[in-house]
Design an enzyme around this catalytic site. Structure first.
Site, PDB file in Angstrom:
ATOM      1  N   GLN A 133     -11.484  -5.546  -4.431  1.00  0.00           N
ATOM      2  CA  GLN A 133     -12.374  -5.515  -2.851  1.00  0.00           C
ATOM      3  C   GLN A 133     -13.265  -4.441  -2.579  1.00  0.00           C
ATOM      4  OE1 GLN A 133      -8.420  -6.610  -1.347  1.00  0.00           O
ATOM      5  NE2 GLN A 133      -8.227  -8.850  -2.120  1.00  0.00           N
TER       6      GLN A 133
ATOM      7  N   ARG B 201       2.948 -15.152  -3.822  1.00  0.00           N
ATOM      8  CA  ARG B 201       3.292 -14.820  -5.407  1.00  0.00           C
ATOM      9  C   ARG B 201       4.932 -14.415  -5.215  1.00  0.00           C
ATOM     10  NH1 ARG B 201      -1.587 -15.715  -7.299  1.00  0.00           N
ATOM     11  NH2 ARG B 201      -3.321 -15.166  -5.947  1.00  0.00           N
TER      12      ARG B 201
ATOM     13  N   SER C  11      -9.699  -1.229  -6.940  1.00  0.00           N
ATOM     14  CA  SER C  11      -9.730  -2.278  -6.919  1.00  0.00           C
ATOM     15  C   SER C  11     -11.284  -3.533  -6.270  1.00  0.00           C
ATOM     16  CB  SER C  11      -8.872  -2.562  -5.145  1.00  0.00           C
ATOM     17  OG  SER C  11      -9.235  -2.952  -4.224  1.00  0.00           O
TER      18      SER C  11
ATOM     19  N   SER D 291     -10.665 -15.283  -6.415  1.00  0.00           N
ATOM     20  CA  SER D 291     -11.421 -14.746  -6.314  1.00  0.00           C
ATOM     21  C   SER D 291     -12.995 -15.575  -6.441  1.00  0.00           C
ATOM     22  CB  SER D 291     -11.049 -13.824  -6.546  1.00  0.00           C
ATOM     23  OG  SER D 291     -10.231 -13.419  -7.059  1.00  0.00           O
TER      24      SER D 291
ATOM     25  N   ASP E  24      -2.164  -9.483  -9.633  1.00  0.00           N
ATOM     26  CA  ASP E  24      -0.993 -10.417  -8.627  1.00  0.00           C
ATOM     27  C   ASP E  24      -0.214 -10.751 -10.023  1.00  0.00           C
ATOM     28  OD1 ASP E  24      -3.020 -10.034  -7.161  1.00  0.00           O
ATOM     29  OD2 ASP E  24      -4.009 -11.549  -7.332  1.00  0.00           O
TER      30      ASP E  24
ATOM     31  N   ARG F 166     -15.769 -15.937  -3.474  1.00  0.00           N
ATOM     32  CA  ARG F 166     -17.013 -14.808  -3.277  1.00  0.00           C
ATOM     33  C   ARG F 166     -18.432 -16.527  -3.067  1.00  0.00           C
ATOM     34  NH1 ARG F 166     -13.127 -11.936  -5.359  1.00  0.00           N
ATOM     35  NH2 ARG F 166     -13.807  -9.838  -5.676  1.00  0.00           N
TER      36      ARG F 166
ATOM     37  N   ARG G 224      -2.781  -4.024   6.295  1.00  0.00           N
ATOM     38  CA  ARG G 224      -2.780  -3.649   5.181  1.00  0.00           C
ATOM     39  C   ARG G 224      -3.786  -3.228   5.170  1.00  0.00           C
ATOM     40  NH1 ARG G 224      -4.120  -8.996   1.573  1.00  0.00           N
ATOM     41  NH2 ARG G 224      -3.978  -7.194  -0.194  1.00  0.00           N
TER      42      ARG G 224
END
Ligand code: S3P
Length: 425
Positions: free
Chosen positions: A166, A385, A164, A20, A312, A24, A119
């Protein structure tokens, strides 16, 4: 791919950089003035998708292994890409970049692999549209491919129906380009890396409870970003260390941001021996070394506000539950159904194959632990994952585990198998 099994895992491991934070750093560095130097950058396929999108928009990015130099061109320095931006498998790239693109002076199209094309994107289309953005799902199914036509944006106060990061980050990034303040309130607090890092780049970002707000920024300023080790990658070794008898593993330089550390709390609640050492702040994020020792585990309930802090890690937690004594219940985690795979269905499918007693629910799973698990052919559904979680399960079961499409670990942890095997050999 057949997984090697070891009777004991031991040693020290620096896990790769946080996914993450790596994403960024590339995005904000591209929008900043001057050079941003990222160290311990995660060289996983997802973060490389982010780099390739910004290169297509004219940003000069140099890579020297896990050190990356971003030569930012300022908030208005991106140029119109000549072809579709390919986000690969990355939900973070898709949703965060959409917030940035909504406020540009050009139009473009985003697309990715089969998983990305299924998604949900309505969760970003709705707030960006409220801000005056023009973003649409080209096939009209609320998924990618997406067409985004840059517009003048307005600040909004958005109550997000999902916790979220995101979605929150998408709206905050659009807020950089808006004509007034923008805020996002979530039902539970999700990871706050965007807020921390944008503040460090010089943006005016405020956090209060589950609300984050931003003022339109005149400029961001390039900086040094040392990326901490990814707690979501460390999670596999935390679990392996707990499950494999007589193991002892020291994971170094792991990010322990409180919006990400739910896995640590769950392991401890299950009776796991974890010790945090050398706690410190690095690049605005809390980090520590974590010592894990084999432990006998018992079931637990994982629910409510902790869910976004370990979202996750749920596949790995479900496997811990299968090896623990008693029942483990995971609820309030319907988001699992819209990750790289439907992680509720895929965990039920694969853990059942290994002999576990697991039941899927609309928002989680119930696992009655303590049954001995046996080897099986695991279908990862190309979800990194899932593959990594079952490579750990393989260390604690009887018989051989084969993982279909096991190389999908490349998305977030290209050297995963090498690192796992190094602890056994
Ligand atoms: C991420 C946020 C989470 C997480 C994903 C990375 C991020 O997704 O599952 O792996 O970097 O912001 P959601 O925001 O959809 O929960």
């Amino acid at each position: 791919m057949k997984i090697k099994q070891f009777s004991r895992l031991q040693g020290e491991l620096p896990v790769p950089g946080d996914k993450s934070i790596s994403h960024r750093a590339v995005m904000f560095g591209s929008l900043a003035q001057g050079t941003t130097r990222i160290t311990h950058f995660l060289e996983g396929a997802d973060c490389l998708s982010t780099i390739s999108c910004f290169r297509k928009m004219g940003i000069h990015i140099e890579r020297f292994g896990d050190e990356v130099l971003i030569h930012g061109k300022g908030l208005h320095g991106l140029s119109e890409p000549h072809s579709v931006l390919d986000v690969g498998n990355s939900g973070t790239t898709t949703r965060l970049i959409s917030g940035i693109l909504a406020g540009q002076r050009f139009s473009c199209e985003l697309n990715g692999d089969a998983s990305i094309q299924s998604r949900p994107m309505k969760r970003i289309i709705t707030p960006l549209t409220l801000m005056g953005g023009a973003i649409s799902s080209i096939r009209g199914n609320d998924c990618a491919p997406l067409a985004i036509c840059g517009k003048r944006l307005h600040g909004i106060d958005y109550a997000s129906p999902v916790a979220s990061a995101q979605v929150k980050s998408c709206v905050l990034l659009a807020g950089l380009y808006a004509d007034g303040p923008t805020s996002v309130t979530e039902p539970a607090l999700s990871r706050d890396h965007t807020e921390r890092m944008l503040r460090a780049f010089g943006a005016e970002v405020f956090s209060e409870g589950n609300t984050a707000s931003i003022l339109p920024a005149p400029a961001l300023c390039g900086m040094e970003i040392p990326v901490p080790g990814d707690i979501s990658s460390a999670a596999y070794f935390l679990a392996a260390g707990l499950l494999v008898p007589e193991s002892e593993i020291l994971l170094t330089n792991v990010g322990i941001n409180p919006t990400r550390d739910g896995m640590l709390r769950v392991c401890q609640a299950m009776g796991g021996s974890l010790t945090l050492l050398n706690e410190r702040i690095s690049g605005g994020e809390p980090v520590a070394d974590i010592l894990v020792k084999a432990s006998s585990l018992h079931g637990t309930v994982v629910e409510g506000d902790i869910i976004p802090t370990l979202i996750d890690e749920v596949p790995m937690i479900a496997i811990l539950g299968a090896f623990a004594q008693g029942e483990t219940i995971i609820r309030d985690a319907a988001e699992l159904k819209v990750k790289e795979s439907d992680r509720i269905a895929v965990m039920v499918e694969n853990l059942s194959k290994m002999g576990a007693d697991i039941e899927g629910t609309p928002d989680g799973m119930i696992i009655r632990g303590g049954r001995p698990l046996h080897g099986a052919v695991i279908d990862s559904h190309k979800d990194h994952r899932i593959a990594m979680s079952f490579a750990v399960a393989a260390q604690a079961c009887e018989g051989e585990v084969e993982i279909l499409d096991g190389e999908c670990v490349n998305i977030s942890y290209p050297e995963f198998y090498r690192d796992l095997y190094s602890l056994g050999e």
